[in-house]
Design an enzyme around this catalytic site. Structure first.
Site, PDB file in Angstrom:
ATOM      1  N   CYS A 137       0.734  -1.045  -0.113  1.00  0.00           N
ATOM      2  CA  CYS A 137      -0.047  -0.054  -0.016  1.00  0.00           C
ATOM      3  C   CYS A 137       1.033   1.483  -0.173  1.00  0.00           C
ATOM      4  CB  CYS A 137      -0.741   0.079   1.245  1.00  0.00           C
ATOM      5  SG  CYS A 137      -1.563   1.438   1.774  1.00  0.00           S
ATOM      6  N   GLU A 138       0.704   2.125  -1.063  1.00  0.00           N
ATOM      7  CA  GLU A 138       1.352   3.471  -1.028  1.00  0.00           C
ATOM      8  C   GLU A 138       1.248   4.332   0.198  1.00  0.00           C
ATOM      9  OE1 GLU A 138      -0.964   6.143  -4.154  1.00  0.00           O
ATOM     10  OE2 GLU A 138       0.431   4.651  -4.812  1.00  0.00           O
ATOM     11  N   HIS A 139      -0.009   4.107   0.789  1.00  0.00           N
ATOM     12  CA  HIS A 139      -0.105   4.952   1.826  1.00  0.00           C
ATOM     13  C   HIS A 139       0.464   4.911   3.331  1.00  0.00           C
ATOM     14  CE1 HIS A 139      -4.303   5.477  -0.667  1.00  0.00           C
ATOM     15  NE2 HIS A 139      -3.097   6.519  -0.997  1.00  0.00           N
ATOM     16  N   HIS A 140       0.673   3.324   3.397  1.00  0.00           N
ATOM     17  CA  HIS A 140       1.190   2.989   4.873  1.00  0.00           C
ATOM     18  C   HIS A 140       2.389   2.022   4.655  1.00  0.00           C
ATOM     19  CE1 HIS A 140      -3.179   3.850   5.652  1.00  0.00           C
ATOM     20  NE2 HIS A 140      -2.797   4.285   6.472  1.00  0.00           N
ATOM     21  N   GLN A 180      -4.807  -0.634  -4.951  1.00  0.00           N
ATOM     22  CA  GLN A 180      -5.412  -1.521  -5.769  1.00  0.00           C
ATOM     23  C   GLN A 180      -6.047  -1.200  -6.870  1.00  0.00           C
ATOM     24  OE1 GLN A 180      -7.619  -4.545  -3.804  1.00  0.00           O
ATOM     25  NE2 GLN A 180      -9.017  -5.542  -5.317  1.00  0.00           N
ATOM     26  N   HIS A 203      -6.070  -6.325   2.462  1.00  0.00           N
ATOM     27  CA  HIS A 203      -4.926  -5.317   2.753  1.00  0.00           C
ATOM     28  C   HIS A 203      -5.018  -5.182   4.066  1.00  0.00           C
ATOM     29  CE1 HIS A 203      -5.510  -2.534  -1.017  1.00  0.00           C
ATOM     30  NE2 HIS A 203      -6.428  -3.725  -1.348  1.00  0.00           N
ATOM     31  N   CYS A 228      -3.204  -3.083   5.860  1.00  0.00           N
ATOM     32  CA  CYS A 228      -3.469  -1.702   6.674  1.00  0.00           C
ATOM     33  C   CYS A 228      -4.533  -1.783   7.102  1.00  0.00           C
ATOM     34  CB  CYS A 228      -3.147  -0.583   5.637  1.00  0.00           C
ATOM     35  SG  CYS A 228      -4.239  -0.679   3.974  1.00  0.00           S
TER      36      CYS A 228
END
Length: 215
Positions: free
Chosen positions: A103-106, A144, A172, A174
Protein backbone atom coordinates in the site's frame (compact mmCIF):
# COMPACT_ATOMS: atom_id res chain seq x y z
CA UNK A 1 1.26 18.11 -40.88
CA UNK A 2 -0.92 18.74 -37.84
CA UNK A 3 -2.17 15.15 -37.96
CA UNK A 4 1.40 13.82 -38.02
CA UNK A 5 2.40 16.06 -35.11
CA UNK A 6 -0.60 14.96 -33.06
CA UNK A 7 0.22 11.31 -33.79
CA UNK A 8 3.82 11.77 -32.66
CA UNK A 9 2.74 13.58 -29.48
CA UNK A 10 0.22 10.85 -28.67
CA UNK A 11 2.87 8.16 -29.22
CA UNK A 12 5.35 9.98 -26.96
CA UNK A 13 2.71 10.36 -24.26
CA UNK A 14 1.84 6.65 -24.41
CA UNK A 15 5.52 5.66 -24.16
CA UNK A 16 6.04 7.98 -21.20
CA UNK A 17 3.05 6.58 -19.35
CA UNK A 18 4.17 2.95 -19.81
CA UNK A 19 7.84 3.56 -19.06
CA UNK A 20 9.54 2.50 -15.85
CA UNK A 21 9.20 5.27 -13.23
CA UNK A 22 12.49 7.09 -12.64
CA UNK A 23 13.56 8.73 -9.39
CA UNK A 24 16.49 11.04 -10.24
CA UNK A 25 17.22 11.59 -6.54
CA UNK A 26 17.46 7.93 -5.56
CA UNK A 27 19.51 7.65 -2.34
CA UNK A 28 22.59 5.46 -2.08
CA UNK A 29 22.50 2.03 -0.43
CA UNK A 30 24.34 3.49 2.57
CA UNK A 31 21.72 6.24 2.93
CA UNK A 32 18.93 3.68 2.70
CA UNK A 33 20.53 1.54 5.42
CA UNK A 34 20.94 4.61 7.62
CA UNK A 35 17.23 5.37 7.17
CA UNK A 36 16.35 1.86 8.37
CA UNK A 37 18.52 2.34 11.47
CA UNK A 38 16.69 5.60 12.17
CA UNK A 39 13.31 3.87 11.93
CA UNK A 40 14.44 1.08 14.25
CA UNK A 41 15.50 3.68 16.82
CA UNK A 42 12.26 5.64 16.32
CA UNK A 43 10.24 2.44 16.92
CA UNK A 44 11.94 2.17 20.31
CA UNK A 45 14.64 -0.45 19.79
CA UNK A 46 18.42 -0.25 19.71
CA UNK A 47 19.80 -0.59 16.16
CA UNK A 48 23.19 -1.50 17.67
CA UNK A 49 22.02 -4.58 19.52
CA UNK A 50 23.21 -7.91 18.13
CA UNK A 51 19.94 -9.07 16.59
CA UNK A 52 19.50 -5.81 14.68
CA UNK A 53 23.04 -5.08 13.51
CA UNK A 54 22.50 -6.55 10.03
CA UNK A 55 18.81 -5.67 9.77
CA UNK A 56 19.37 -2.49 7.69
CA UNK A 57 21.32 -4.49 5.08
CA UNK A 58 18.64 -7.19 5.03
CA UNK A 59 15.83 -4.65 4.66
CA UNK A 60 17.54 -2.91 1.74
CA UNK A 61 18.14 -6.26 0.00
CA UNK A 62 14.50 -7.17 0.59
CA UNK A 63 13.37 -3.84 -0.86
CA UNK A 64 15.34 -4.55 -4.03
CA UNK A 65 13.16 -7.65 -4.52
CA UNK A 66 9.86 -6.28 -3.20
CA UNK A 67 10.06 -3.16 -5.39
CA UNK A 68 11.78 -4.66 -8.41
CA UNK A 69 8.86 -3.54 -10.58
CA UNK A 70 10.40 -0.08 -10.80
CA UNK A 71 13.29 -1.53 -12.78
CA UNK A 72 11.22 -3.46 -15.37
CA UNK A 73 9.23 -2.23 -18.36
CA UNK A 74 5.88 -3.82 -19.19
CA UNK A 75 6.41 -2.98 -22.87
CA UNK A 76 9.51 -5.18 -23.05
CA UNK A 77 7.67 -8.10 -21.49
CA UNK A 78 4.84 -7.90 -24.03
CA UNK A 79 6.90 -7.15 -27.13
CA UNK A 80 6.86 -10.75 -28.45
CA UNK A 81 3.65 -12.34 -29.65
CA UNK A 82 2.73 -15.54 -31.51
CA UNK A 83 0.57 -15.85 -34.62
CA UNK A 84 0.21 -19.63 -34.95
CA UNK A 85 -3.22 -19.88 -33.33
CA UNK A 86 -5.26 -21.31 -36.20
CA UNK A 87 -8.71 -19.75 -36.27
CA UNK A 88 -8.88 -19.22 -32.50
CA UNK A 89 -10.62 -15.94 -31.66
CA UNK A 90 -12.27 -16.62 -28.30
CA UNK A 91 -11.41 -15.63 -24.76
CA UNK A 92 -8.00 -16.34 -23.20
CA UNK A 93 -8.25 -16.38 -19.40
CA UNK A 94 -5.39 -16.61 -16.90
CA UNK A 95 -6.81 -16.84 -13.41
CA UNK A 96 -5.52 -17.08 -9.83
CA UNK A 97 -2.32 -15.11 -10.45
CA UNK A 98 -1.00 -14.61 -6.93
CA UNK A 99 0.66 -11.30 -6.11
CA UNK A 100 2.10 -9.38 -3.18
CA UNK A 101 2.10 -5.61 -3.25
CA UNK A 102 2.50 -2.73 -0.80
CA UNK A 103 0.00 0.00 0.00
CA UNK A 104 1.43 3.36 -1.00
CA UNK A 105 -0.25 5.03 1.98
CA UNK A 106 1.20 2.90 4.79
CA UNK A 107 3.82 0.73 3.03
CA UNK A 108 2.32 -2.47 4.43
CA UNK A 109 1.41 -5.46 2.25
CA UNK A 110 -1.76 -6.28 0.42
CA UNK A 111 -1.96 -9.80 -0.92
CA UNK A 112 -4.31 -11.37 -3.41
CA UNK A 113 -4.99 -12.78 -6.85
CA UNK A 114 -5.53 -11.28 -10.28
CA UNK A 115 -7.65 -12.81 -13.04
CA UNK A 116 -6.99 -11.54 -16.56
CA UNK A 117 -8.78 -12.30 -19.84
CA UNK A 118 -8.53 -10.96 -23.37
CA UNK A 119 -9.89 -11.60 -26.86
CA UNK A 120 -6.87 -11.86 -29.19
CA UNK A 121 -6.72 -10.45 -32.69
CA UNK A 122 -4.65 -12.89 -34.78
CA UNK A 123 -1.82 -13.05 -32.23
CA UNK A 124 -1.44 -14.11 -28.59
CA UNK A 125 1.19 -13.52 -25.92
CA UNK A 126 2.89 -16.22 -23.84
CA UNK A 127 0.74 -17.02 -20.81
CA UNK A 128 3.60 -16.48 -18.36
CA UNK A 129 3.91 -12.92 -19.66
CA UNK A 130 0.47 -12.10 -18.26
CA UNK A 131 1.62 -13.22 -14.81
CA UNK A 132 4.83 -11.22 -15.18
CA UNK A 133 2.85 -8.08 -16.01
CA UNK A 134 0.90 -8.52 -12.78
CA UNK A 135 4.18 -8.85 -10.85
CA UNK A 136 5.79 -5.82 -12.48
CA UNK A 137 3.05 -3.49 -11.30
CA UNK A 138 2.47 -5.27 -7.99
CA UNK A 139 6.13 -4.83 -7.05
CA UNK A 140 5.70 -1.07 -6.72
CA UNK A 141 3.99 1.11 -4.13
CA UNK A 142 0.36 0.85 -5.14
CA UNK A 143 -3.32 1.25 -4.59
CA UNK A 144 -5.41 -1.69 -5.73
CA UNK A 145 -7.39 0.54 -8.08
CA UNK A 146 -4.25 1.80 -9.82
CA UNK A 147 -2.76 -1.70 -9.97
CA UNK A 148 -5.90 -2.96 -11.72
CA UNK A 149 -5.82 -0.12 -14.24
CA UNK A 150 -2.09 -0.45 -14.99
CA UNK A 151 -2.29 -4.18 -15.73
CA UNK A 152 -5.29 -3.71 -18.03
CA UNK A 153 -3.79 -0.71 -19.84
CA UNK A 154 -0.45 -2.46 -20.48
CA UNK A 155 -2.16 -5.48 -22.05
CA UNK A 156 -4.68 -3.39 -24.00
CA UNK A 157 -2.03 -1.09 -25.50
CA UNK A 158 0.53 -3.80 -26.30
CA UNK A 159 -1.76 -6.49 -27.76
CA UNK A 160 -4.61 -4.31 -29.06
CA UNK A 161 -7.10 -7.13 -28.49
CA UNK A 162 -10.85 -6.97 -29.00
CA UNK A 163 -11.21 -6.55 -25.27
CA UNK A 164 -9.54 -7.04 -21.88
CA UNK A 165 -11.13 -7.99 -18.56
CA UNK A 166 -9.47 -7.97 -15.17
CA UNK A 167 -10.63 -8.76 -11.66
CA UNK A 168 -8.33 -8.25 -8.68
CA UNK A 169 -9.17 -9.45 -5.18
CA UNK A 170 -6.92 -8.74 -2.20
CA UNK A 171 -6.67 -8.45 1.57
CA UNK A 172 -5.04 -5.25 2.78
CA UNK A 173 -2.90 -5.42 5.89
CA UNK A 174 -3.43 -1.70 6.47
CA UNK A 175 -7.04 -2.69 7.29
CA UNK A 176 -6.22 -5.98 9.03
CA UNK A 177 -3.25 -4.98 11.19
CA UNK A 178 -4.03 -1.35 12.05
CA UNK A 179 -6.85 1.19 11.92
CA UNK A 180 -10.19 -0.64 11.83
CA UNK A 181 -8.41 -4.03 12.23
CA UNK A 182 -10.84 -6.03 10.13
CA UNK A 183 -8.87 -9.18 9.29
CA UNK A 184 -10.31 -11.23 6.45
CA UNK A 185 -12.03 -8.34 4.68
CA UNK A 186 -11.32 -8.45 0.95
CA UNK A 187 -11.43 -5.79 -1.73
CA UNK A 188 -12.48 -6.55 -5.32
CA UNK A 189 -11.75 -4.28 -8.28
CA UNK A 190 -12.69 -4.85 -11.92
CA UNK A 191 -12.13 -3.08 -15.23
CA UNK A 192 -13.15 -3.88 -18.81
CA UNK A 193 -12.33 -2.68 -22.31
CA UNK A 194 -13.68 -3.46 -25.79
CA UNK A 195 -16.19 -6.29 -26.06
CA UNK A 196 -16.06 -6.91 -22.32
CA UNK A 197 -17.11 -3.32 -21.66
CA UNK A 198 -19.67 -3.12 -24.48
CA UNK A 199 -21.30 -6.55 -24.13
CA UNK A 200 -22.60 -7.36 -20.62
CA UNK A 201 -22.91 -11.03 -21.63
CA UNK A 202 -19.13 -11.25 -22.05
CA UNK A 203 -18.70 -9.81 -18.55
CA UNK A 204 -21.11 -12.45 -17.27
CA UNK A 205 -19.18 -15.19 -19.10
CA UNK A 206 -15.90 -13.93 -17.63
CA UNK A 207 -17.33 -13.97 -14.11
CA UNK A 208 -18.96 -17.36 -14.66
CA UNK A 209 -15.65 -18.88 -15.75
CA UNK A 210 -14.02 -17.57 -12.58
CA UNK A 211 -16.72 -19.05 -10.37
CA UNK A 212 -17.44 -22.24 -12.30
CA UNK A 213 -13.85 -23.47 -12.60
CA UNK A 214 -13.10 -23.30 -8.89
CA UNK A 215 -12.77 -26.61 -6.99
Amino acid sequence: MDAVLKSLMASAKSEAESAVPVNPARPSREEAEAAVRTLIAWAGDDPEREGLLDTPKRVVRAYEELYSGYRTSADKILDRTFGEIGNFDDMVLVRDIEFHSHCEHHMVPFIGKAHVAYFPVERVVGLSKIARIVDIFARRLQTQEHLTSQILTAIDEALKPRGVAILVEAEHMCMAMRGVRKAGASTVTTQFTGVFRDDPQEQVRFMSLLRGMRP
